[in-house]
Design a protein around this motif. Sequence first.
Motif, mmCIF file in Angstrom:
data_model
loop_
_atom_site.group_PDB
_atom_site.id
_atom_site.type_symbol
_atom_site.label_atom_id
_atom_site.label_comp_id
_atom_site.label_asym_id
_atom_site.label_seq_id
_atom_site.Cartn_x
_atom_site.Cartn_y
_atom_site.Cartn_z
ATOM 1 N N GLU A 36 41.092 -27.117 -21.972
ATOM 2 C CA GLU A 36 40.150 -26.003 -21.812
ATOM 3 C C GLU A 36 39.357 -26.145 -20.520
ATOM 4 O OE1 GLU A 36 37.887 -26.136 -25.395
ATOM 5 O OE2 GLU A 36 39.428 -25.125 -26.609
ATOM 6 N N HIS A 37 38.942 -27.369 -20.217
ATOM 7 C CA HIS A 37 38.172 -27.604 -18.993
ATOM 8 C C HIS A 37 39.028 -27.349 -17.747
ATOM 9 C CE1 HIS A 37 35.275 -29.522 -16.274
ATOM 10 N NE2 HIS A 37 36.321 -30.097 -15.713
ATOM 11 N N VAL A 38 40.265 -27.863 -17.761
ATOM 12 C CA VAL A 38 41.154 -27.691 -16.603
ATOM 13 C C VAL A 38 41.478 -26.213 -16.385
ATOM 14 C CG1 VAL A 38 43.496 -28.144 -15.748
ATOM 15 C CG2 VAL A 38 42.121 -30.011 -16.708
ATOM 16 N N CYS A 39 41.684 -25.471 -17.471
ATOM 17 C CA CYS A 39 41.952 -24.027 -17.345
ATOM 18 C C CYS A 39 40.733 -23.298 -16.781
ATOM 19 C CB CYS A 39 42.352 -23.442 -18.699
ATOM 20 S SG CYS A 39 44.020 -23.893 -19.226
ATOM 21 N N GLU A 40 39.556 -23.720 -17.192
ATOM 22 C CA GLU A 40 38.331 -23.127 -16.638
ATOM 23 C C GLU A 40 38.228 -23.436 -15.143
ATOM 24 O OE1 GLU A 40 33.454 -23.416 -17.200
ATOM 25 O OE2 GLU A 40 34.787 -24.320 -18.699
ATOM 26 N N GLN A 41 38.599 -24.653 -14.768
ATOM 27 C CA GLN A 41 38.605 -25.033 -13.354
ATOM 28 C C GLN A 41 39.617 -24.195 -12.568
ATOM 29 O OE1 GLN A 41 39.182 -29.258 -12.791
ATOM 30 N NE2 GLN A 41 39.759 -29.026 -10.643
ATOM 31 N N PHE A 42 40.781 -23.990 -13.155
ATOM 32 C CA PHE A 42 41.830 -23.176 -12.548
ATOM 33 C C PHE A 42 41.331 -21.744 -12.338
ATOM 34 C CE2 PHE A 42 46.645 -22.026 -13.101
ATOM 35 C CZ PHE A 42 46.709 -21.671 -11.763
ATOM 36 N N ASP A 43 40.721 -21.173 -13.376
ATOM 37 C CA ASP A 43 40.196 -19.806 -13.299
ATOM 38 C C ASP A 43 39.138 -19.681 -12.202
ATOM 39 O OD1 ASP A 43 41.825 -19.157 -15.423
ATOM 40 O OD2 ASP A 43 40.226 -19.249 -16.929
ATOM 41 N N MET A 44 38.233 -20.651 -12.151
ATOM 42 C CA MET A 44 37.163 -20.590 -11.171
ATOM 43 C C MET A 44 37.697 -20.744 -9.747
ATOM 44 S SD MET A 44 33.581 -22.752 -10.948
ATOM 45 C CE MET A 44 32.984 -22.005 -12.472
ATOM 46 N N SER A 45 38.704 -21.606 -9.591
ATOM 47 C CA SER A 45 39.304 -21.801 -8.268
ATOM 48 C C SER A 45 39.915 -20.503 -7.750
ATOM 49 C CB SER A 45 40.377 -22.895 -8.327
ATOM 50 O OG SER A 45 39.816 -24.139 -8.633
ATOM 51 N N PHE A 46 40.663 -19.815 -8.631
ATOM 52 C CA PHE A 46 41.294 -18.582 -8.158
ATOM 53 C C PHE A 46 40.275 -17.464 -7.978
ATOM 54 C CE2 PHE A 46 43.772 -14.646 -8.419
ATOM 55 C CZ PHE A 46 44.641 -14.885 -7.367
ATOM 56 N N GLU A 47 39.277 -17.423 -8.840
ATOM 57 C CA GLU A 47 38.232 -16.408 -8.671
ATOM 58 C C GLU A 47 37.498 -16.606 -7.339
ATOM 59 O OE1 GLU A 47 34.370 -14.470 -11.014
ATOM 60 O OE2 GLU A 47 35.520 -16.092 -11.941
ATOM 61 N N SER A 48 37.290 -17.862 -6.969
ATOM 62 C CA SER A 48 36.649 -18.127 -5.667
ATOM 63 C C SER A 48 37.534 -17.646 -4.526
ATOM 64 C CB SER A 48 36.358 -19.623 -5.514
ATOM 65 O OG SER A 48 37.532 -20.378 -5.257
ATOM 66 N N PHE A 49 38.866 -17.737 -4.722
ATOM 67 C CA PHE A 49 39.815 -17.252 -3.724
ATOM 68 C C PHE A 49 39.753 -15.731 -3.615
ATOM 69 C CE2 PHE A 49 44.000 -15.523 -2.717
ATOM 70 C CZ PHE A 49 44.316 -16.190 -1.537
ATOM 71 N N GLU A 50 39.770 -15.061 -4.765
ATOM 72 C CA GLU A 50 39.742 -13.597 -4.763
ATOM 73 C C GLU A 50 38.464 -13.054 -4.131
ATOM 74 O OE1 GLU A 50 42.102 -11.280 -8.032
ATOM 75 O OE2 GLU A 50 40.671 -12.634 -9.010
ATOM 76 N N LYS A 51 37.349 -13.701 -4.435
ATOM 77 C CA LYS A 51 36.050 -13.234 -3.943
ATOM 78 C C LYS A 51 35.654 -13.890 -2.621
ATOM 79 C CE LYS A 51 34.255 -12.275 -8.580
ATOM 80 N NZ LYS A 51 33.194 -12.615 -9.582
ATOM 81 N N TYR A 52 36.451 -14.836 -2.195
ATOM 82 C CA TYR A 52 36.143 -15.662 -1.022
ATOM 83 C C TYR A 52 34.716 -16.208 -1.126
ATOM 84 C CZ TYR A 52 37.604 -17.423 3.482
ATOM 85 O OH TYR A 52 38.014 -18.262 4.493
ATOM 86 N N ASP A 53 34.438 -16.806 -2.275
ATOM 87 C CA ASP A 53 33.112 -17.306 -2.617
ATOM 88 C C ASP A 53 33.090 -18.826 -2.457
ATOM 89 O OD1 ASP A 53 30.838 -18.265 -4.024
ATOM 90 O OD2 ASP A 53 30.762 -16.423 -5.203
ATOM 91 N N LYS A 54 32.437 -19.316 -1.421
ATOM 92 C CA LYS A 54 32.434 -20.750 -1.128
ATOM 93 C C LYS A 54 31.618 -21.539 -2.141
ATOM 94 C CE LYS A 54 33.546 -20.525 3.775
ATOM 95 N NZ LYS A 54 33.284 -21.092 5.108
ATOM 96 N N ASP A 55 30.549 -20.950 -2.652
ATOM 97 C CA ASP A 55 29.753 -21.643 -3.673
ATOM 98 C C ASP A 55 30.589 -21.864 -4.940
ATOM 99 O OD1 ASP A 55 27.523 -21.801 -2.070
ATOM 100 O OD2 ASP A 55 26.638 -19.936 -2.827
#
Length: 300
Positions: A93-112
């Motif tokens: 569950e944690h790794v999937c959350e990390q995966f989701d956040m990584s790609f969301e940061s890519f889509e939004k180009y969000d460095k934070d």
Amino acid sequence: MVNKANSTLKSVLDVILHENPSTQDEIADKLGLSRRYVTKLLQPLVKRGVVRRAYILDLKKFDEFSEMFNEEKTSREHAGTYLIKEMLKNMAEHVCEQFDMSFESFEKYDKDMATKALEMDYVSNNMHEKVRSSVDTVISINPYSEFSKTMIFSEIAYDLERIADHTGHIANFVLNGCYEVDEEMVSILKSMFKTSRKMVKYSVKAFLNEELDLKDKVMDYEEKIHALQKKALNNMAILMAEDDIVDKDRSTYYLSLSRVVKAFERIGDISVEIVDASGEFYRNIPRTTTPERFRRISKD
């Protein structure tokens, strides 16, 4: 039906197992309980040596208590197996959350957001170490017939850690990239993310719940992820041909982008490895010693 007290006790034991508290006050604060209630719940287990100060579970003695926490089990599992599966579930569950956040940061180009995703990797590494040490404990108290199967738990945790590492390439692109990604490329990468994310979900479910029929889905997605990879690399080749990559920053951009593409492909391959391990764990189906990427090359 699991009563409320048993449900709360399970939560207390989860904190002991996963967070290594030093005092009952820490456990109480974590769960929003009174220290007195925590003491009441733990007292019988402390007296029987199931819980040892400060605060460690004796997995061998805990075996007799495990059934009251899982009314859906169809057969008795060794307590160590049950608890390690819980740890793997939490890690997945944690790794999937990390995966989701990584790609969301890519889509939004969000460095934070990318930074937070990378910080989550420290927790993923720690979870892997906890599973590995727990497997060592189980083997030490039950070293006979299930030895090889118990070791597979460590392999699954290692696979999940590898998935977490590959998501880091996605977050790192956001932190190191300096150019906007082509719209068509974003669309392809979004499809790769959705496909590989499903592969992780189904492969972990296959292992945790013995749902081996999910392998067919994972293999169907495996074909799709590699078709998307080829499409992504062709798109990159066209962009590079049209671009001036003599510029150092520009060439670094394409190198980072290729790592993002590769990350999705490797996450898919690792998912196949997890579902193959599930077949060996539950049905004694031998796994091939040839890595998935080489099997694919031989087919081509």
